[in-house]
Scaffold this motif. Structure first.
Motif, PDB file in Angstrom:
ATOM      1  N   ARG A  61       0.661  -1.222   0.042  1.00 45.12           N
ATOM      2  CA  ARG A  61       0.001  -0.081   0.189  1.00 45.12           C
ATOM      3  C   ARG A  61       0.934   1.221   0.009  1.00 45.12           C
ATOM      4  NH1 ARG A  61      -5.730  -1.652   2.485  1.00 45.12           N
ATOM      5  NH2 ARG A  61      -5.682  -3.670   2.132  1.00 45.12           N
ATOM      6  N   THR A 102      -4.321  -2.644  -8.054  1.00 45.18           N
ATOM      7  CA  THR A 102      -4.091  -3.439  -6.851  1.00 45.18           C
ATOM      8  C   THR A 102      -5.315  -4.411  -6.815  1.00 45.18           C
ATOM      9  OG1 THR A 102      -3.630  -1.460  -6.007  1.00 45.18           O
ATOM     10  CG2 THR A 102      -3.820  -3.094  -4.396  1.00 45.18           C
ATOM     11  N   PHE A 104      -6.941  -6.962  -3.607  1.00 44.68           N
ATOM     12  CA  PHE A 104      -6.838  -7.458  -2.180  1.00 44.68           C
ATOM     13  C   PHE A 104      -7.204  -8.855  -2.047  1.00 44.68           C
ATOM     14  CE2 PHE A 104      -5.786  -3.384  -1.722  1.00 44.68           C
ATOM     15  CZ  PHE A 104      -6.740  -2.531  -1.234  1.00 44.68           C
ATOM     16  N   GLU A 106      -9.411 -10.433   0.410  1.00 42.70           N
ATOM     17  CA  GLU A 106     -10.826 -11.019   0.216  1.00 42.70           C
ATOM     18  C   GLU A 106     -11.793 -10.163  -0.581  1.00 42.70           C
ATOM     19  OE1 GLU A 106     -13.620 -12.735   0.606  1.00 42.70           O
ATOM     20  OE2 GLU A 106     -12.711 -13.633   2.276  1.00 42.70           O
ATOM     21  N   SER A 109     -15.082  -8.421   0.947  1.00 35.14           N
ATOM     22  CA  SER A 109     -15.030  -7.053   1.460  1.00 35.14           C
ATOM     23  C   SER A 109     -14.394  -6.064   0.924  1.00 35.14           C
ATOM     24  CB  SER A 109     -14.158  -7.231   2.869  1.00 35.14           C
ATOM     25  OG  SER A 109     -13.138  -8.158   2.965  1.00 35.14           O
ATOM     26  N   ALA A 110     -13.750  -6.562  -0.170  1.00 36.25           N
ATOM     27  CA  ALA A 110     -13.087  -5.481  -0.932  1.00 36.25           C
ATOM     28  C   ALA A 110     -13.911  -4.801  -2.048  1.00 36.25           C
ATOM     29  CB  ALA A 110     -11.976  -6.087  -1.752  1.00 36.25           C
ATOM     30  N   LEU A 111     -14.943  -5.574  -2.537  1.00 35.75           N
ATOM     31  CA  LEU A 111     -15.978  -5.227  -3.415  1.00 35.75           C
ATOM     32  C   LEU A 111     -17.033  -4.651  -2.837  1.00 35.75           C
ATOM     33  CD1 LEU A 111     -15.816  -7.701  -6.036  1.00 35.75           C
ATOM     34  CD2 LEU A 111     -14.627  -5.670  -6.052  1.00 35.75           C
ATOM     35  N   MET A 172     -12.816  -9.315  -9.270  1.00 33.55           N
ATOM     36  CA  MET A 172     -11.877  -8.352  -8.763  1.00 33.55           C
ATOM     37  C   MET A 172     -10.761  -7.924  -9.663  1.00 33.55           C
ATOM     38  SD  MET A 172     -10.663  -7.498  -4.899  1.00 33.55           S
ATOM     39  CE  MET A 172      -9.698  -9.046  -4.395  1.00 33.55           C
ATOM     40  N   ILE A 175     -11.938  -6.022 -12.505  1.00 38.80           N
ATOM     41  CA  ILE A 175     -11.758  -4.531 -12.187  1.00 38.80           C
ATOM     42  C   ILE A 175     -10.482  -4.154 -12.182  1.00 38.80           C
ATOM     43  CG2 ILE A 175     -12.249  -2.956 -10.350  1.00 38.80           C
ATOM     44  CD1 ILE A 175     -14.782  -4.967  -9.418  1.00 38.80           C
TER      45      ILE A 175
ATOM     46  N   GLU B 210     -12.954  -2.277   3.892  1.00 38.33           N
ATOM     47  CA  GLU B 210     -11.966  -2.534   2.793  1.00 38.33           C
ATOM     48  C   GLU B 210     -12.339  -1.892   1.377  1.00 38.33           C
ATOM     49  OE1 GLU B 210      -8.289  -5.851   2.650  1.00 38.33           O
ATOM     50  OE2 GLU B 210     -10.497  -6.454   2.113  1.00 38.33           O
ATOM     51  N   TYR B 211     -13.640  -2.119   1.343  1.00 35.92           N
ATOM     52  CA  TYR B 211     -14.045  -1.613  -0.242  1.00 35.92           C
ATOM     53  C   TYR B 211     -13.806   0.093  -0.432  1.00 35.92           C
ATOM     54  CZ  TYR B 211     -18.426  -0.678   1.973  1.00 35.92           C
ATOM     55  OH  TYR B 211     -19.660  -0.237   2.846  1.00 35.92           O
TER      56      TYR B 211
END
Lengths: 336, 312, 289
Positions: A61, A102, A104, A106, A109-111, A172, A175, B210-211
């Protein structure tokens, strides 16, 4: 040589020097990433390995200045001849999601759970391309197809929870690819997946690397993944880089005691997979680092010197570096 | 946008609720002390008129038939006659409902306009001076009774500064909005306090998700991250609050109408409870229950629009 | 996850409560307690603090603004607003107490029973509660008061009739959660009677939420009581109650604003006291990680 000059002369895609990230906690400043140097060649897959808390995710990050405040990131990150650390924020946003993408760990939770996958791809396309709305829709469909999602056109209107685990991770990736990146930062992309899906995703990433000419930095704690996919690897411990080099050479002859400890589990063809050899003790709390070498309390090779002087990350060969006073002894006791 | 199927399903779900409301209002009159008939027909009636009314209202029939008659009357819009005003209840309600609706509508608008930006600022600057000031101000607002807020605003802005009229309803839409501004502000402040507290908390939660990081990693502009990702997701839980608070809003409207002398449904309710004007009480309860159900429906639709997962 | 990311808060967890030393007092609680202690003092001994008799007419000092003689000014009978406001503490604190006492006790018991029973009882109860909670509370109270007649006693009856539902809802939810936790199951396995499990283990945890709400409810009760007092449906004149005092001044806003404004400040400050106490208590009683 200045990092920029180094980059040009060696043709490196990414050159990182002295990357340091500090968090301001109620208990005082904590150094999560300590003076990390990295080099990435175009089209190369670099593995960034370490236990939880080693600072590998924060390093990733930090490269794109995505660390949450209150924090400070310093150092030089030269990409495409420019130091990202010095870019104005607006330019940095062009790079993020554009040239550097980037993914992530999971995807659930990232979307964003209430936006369709198509919408989330579209956002990236709008931010990084000049396509019209019909073209964006086509491109989004193509991207889903590229990552191996069947019936892509019909999936554009689906919400993340309507995809299975492996498909979500593919979504993901789709994207991430929207901005046509030349560097993919992957933060433990397969940790949350089961083994067969893991394999598919890794093959997908490698395939994309071939087709699109992307470089990849893959953060993981799983050495098996590193062996399977990476060209070079860098090992992190307690926020510091302790060893780096080509995967084959490093795995065959590790020079740092920590690497050696980790390698107790790298599978060889024909043998069963064994669990990770556990190294005695636990990683230090970043708020209370030991003096000298960060690993010395757990190290079977440690001496008086290790307790006072932190060993620098010194080049052993042009593409091999290790931070240990006793590399030779480590080499001698190499695994068969 | 929620699909037609969901909307239809929600509308159908309203049927049992409406039935329940009809039953309750029907029972209301029967439960009140005194002979329901004399309540409906009035005091100064002859025996013949009583018998006539008894037949007309079907009070000599079994209860279920009475209920059926009642439902039939309601559907045709016949809510009876007010004992006090001697006009059809429907007329009374029709006169007095619009001011209350305008008042509560404006109050909600003001509440949202206050709550959303301030919740954002408060959440983004969590723990700093602006956060504490905003939360402190709202906490004080919550501790003030609605009638007091109204009186203070009246005193300062009407009585002293003469910027606004001292209550009343006005003529014509523009004038009405002008008259209702202070009352709507009064009502809106308390609602804003409740909304802001919840929204601030929701925003703080979402900011840690996190999103949001992923959205930033995509290089999206901060404006987009904050609206499409942070605000929208935070609003989901806050919108759910809007339904239950409508009850408090109506209660507050009663008081506000008293303070500002607005000819709304709140005053009508109090007057008719005091005057034992049962047809009005019944008709008004029915109308209000209907309005509240509609509000619930609207908030559900809004929530489904924000969070497609609920529309399933 | 790095150690630094622990800075971000995690969701609250339920843990079995053992006998622990009392938690440290925080500023919010202290501030609230200070305000309420002052309020109680004024309620117990208003005569010691009020400069005048609350009902004393003084025709030489009609509608005088705030001054040295009358810090909060005087009304149209020459009565001192400060004194009337002080004497009203007694009445309004009573309202806060008596309007919430029955609801707390009855609501907690019913809620605990329903929450522990679970199943149908809880579902039906939940529906009923939802209906009641949605209904405009004020209108309900006014309706009951209209039937019973105005006055404080009837106000207490009205509020008690409806108000217990809020406590029951909170306690039922907490008990339902607690019931599923391991230590309650362990208790059942060990053969403890239902009553014992309920009283010694589940209730202490569930009661925290009820007590915190009680504080807020007392503030709300004062708001309600003064609203009804303002409308003429609560405390009746000449009783000094803040709502009544404010109503006294509603026709004098242009000429003598102090009659209404100052008693209102008393409501705000007392209400704040309860809120701060409640928030502080909630923070203190939250299970420590």
């Amino acid at each position: 040589m200045s990092p920029a000059a180094t980059a040009i002369s060696t043709g490196a895609a990414l050159t990182v020097r002295g990357l340091t990230t500090r968090f301001l906690t109620p208990a005082g400043p904590v150094t999560a990433v300590d003076n990390v140097d990295l080099d990435l060649a175009p089209g190369e897959v670099l593995g960034l390995v370490g236990e939880s808390g080693s600072g590998k995710s924060v390093t990733l990050r930090s490269l794109i200045r995505l660390v949450r405040p209150p924090s400070r990131t310093t150092g030089e990150v030269v990409w495409d001849g420019r130091d990202l650390m010095k870019l104005p924020e607006a330019r940095m946003r062009d790079v993020r999601g554009g040239a550097i993408a980037t993914i992530f760990q999971e995807p659930m939770s990232a979307l964003n759970p209430v936006l369709t996958v198509g919408r989330q791809i579209d956002e990236s396309l709008r931010a990084h391309t000049r396509l019209g709305s019909r073209e964006r829709r086509e491109r989004a469909t193509d991207l889903l197809d590229l990552v191996g999602i069947p019936a892509p056109a019909s999936r554009l209107g689906d919400l993340p929870h309507q995809f299975s685990g492996g498909m979500r991770q593919r979504a993901m990736i789709a994207i991430a690819l929207a901005g046509e990146p030349r560097l993919l930062l992957a933060d433990e992309p397969t940790t949350a997946l089961d083994v067969t899906i893991q394999d598919q995703i890794l093959k997908l990433i490698l395939g994309l690397r071939e087709r699109l000419g992307m470089s990849v930095i893959l953060v993981t704690h799983d050495l098996g993944v590193v062996a399977q996919t990476c060209d070079r690897v860098a090992v992190m411990y307690a926020g510091r880089l302790v060893e780096s080099g080509p995967v084959g050479a490093l795995f065959a002859a590790p020079r740092h005691p920590y690497t050696r400890g980790l390698l107790g589990s790298v599978p060889r063809a024909g043998t069963e997979r064994r669990p990770l050899l556990s190294i005695e003790g636990t990683p230090p709390s970043l708020a209370a680092m030991p003096a000298g070498c960060a690993f010395h309390p757990r190290c079977s090779f440690q001496t008086e010197r290790c307790r006072h002087d932190a060993p620098p990350l010194a080049p052993v060969t042009p593409d091999r570096r290790a931070a240990c006073w006793h590399q030779d002894r480590v080499l001698e006791s190499a695994l068969p | 946008m929620p699909d037609a199927g969901y909307v239809l399903r929600r509308l159908l779900q309203m049927v049992p609720t409406l039935t329940f409301i009809l039953v309750v209002t029907f029972v209301l009159v029967r439960l009140l002390p005194g002979d329901p008939l004399s309540a409906i027909a009035g005091d100064r009636v002859t025996d013949a008129q009583v018998a006539q009314a008894r037949a007309a209202y079907g009070l000599d029939q079994p209860v279920l038939v009475q209920f059926g008659l009642y439902v039939k009357r309601v559907i045709t819009g016949d809510l009876g006659r007010s004992l006090i005003a001697q006009v059809p209840v429907w007329t009374l309600v029709g006169q007095r409902l619009p001011p209350t609706l305008l008042l509560t509508g404006m109050a909600t608008g003001i509440a949202v306009a206050l709550a959303v930006p301030l919740a954002f600022i408060s959440a983004l600057r969590r723990g700093r001076a602006s956060d504490l000031v905003i939360r402190g101000a709202f906490q004080i607002g919550l501790s003030m009774p609605v009638f007091y807020i109204g009186l203070v605003l009246l005193t300062v802005f009407s009585a002293q500064l003469r910027w606004f009229p001292v209550g009343g309803y006005g003529d014509g839409w523009g004038d009405r909005v002008y008259h209702l501004f202070l009352p709507a502000l009064t009502l809106g402040v308390s609602l804003a306090a409740v909304l802001m507290r919840n929204l601030r908390s929701a925003i703080i939660d979402v900011l840690g998700a996190e999103y949001v990081d992923f959205a930033r990693a995509k290089g999206l502009a901060p404006r987009i991250v904050l609206t499409r990702h942070v605000l929208r997701n935070a609003l989901i839980s806050t919108v759910a609050l809007l339904g239950p608070t409508v009850g408090t809003l109506l209660g507050g409207a009663v008081i506000t109408e008293a303070v500002f002398a607005i000819p709304g449904v709140g005053r009508l309710m109090i007057d008719s409870i005091y005057g034992r004007d049962y047809p009005v009480i019944q008709g008004l309860s029915l109308t209000l229950a209907l309005v509240v159900s509609l509000v619930f429906l609207l908030t559900d639709l809004l929530q489904a629009a924000l969070d497609p997962r609920t529309a399933g | 996850m790095t150690a630094a990311e622990d800075v971000l808060s995690r969701p609250r967890q339920h843990r079995p409560r053992r006998r622990m030393r009392p938690p440290p007092i925080n500023w919010t609680f202290a501030a609230g307690a200070a305000i309420l202690l002052a309020a109680i003092l004024l309620a117990i001994a208003p005569g010691a603090f009020a400069p005048y008799e609350p009902t004393k007419f003084d025709y030489k000092a009609i509608l005088k603004g705030p001054s040295a003689a009358h810090l909060f000014g005087s009304d149209n009978f020459g009565r001192d607003i400060l004194s009337r406001t002080i004497w009203a503490f007694r009445v309004d604190l009573q309202i806060a107490l008596f309007g919430t006492l029955f609801p707390v006790l009855f609501g907690t018991l019913v809620g605990a029973a329903v929450g522990y029973a679970g199943g149908w009882a809880q579902v039906v109860f939940g529906r009923v509660v939802d209906a009641v909670v949605t209904f405009p509370f004020l209108v309900l109270i006014i309706a009951i008061v209209a039937v019973l007649g105005p006055g404080l006693i009837n106000l207490y009856i009205a509020v008690s009739t409806v108000g217990w539902v809020f406590y029951a809802r909170i306690v039922a939810a907490e008990v339902a959660v607690q019931r599923r936790l391991d230590y309650a199951a362990a208790g059942r396995v060990m053969g403890y009677s239902t009553a014992r499990i309920l009283l010694r283990h589940i209730l202490p945890n569930a009661i925290t939420a009820a007590i915190v709400y009680w504080m807020t409810d007392m503030a709300l009760c004062i708001l309600l009581g003064s609203s009804l007092g303002y409308l003429g449906l609560g405390a009746q004149p000449p009783t000094a109650e803040w709502g009544v005092l404010i109503a006294d001044g509603k026709n004098y806003m242009r000429t003598a604003w102090w009659i209404s404004i100052f008693p209102g400040l008393a409501i705000v400050i007392t209400g704040l006291g309860f809120s701060l106490l409640g928030d502080g208590l909630a923070d203190m009683l939250r299970p420590r990680r």
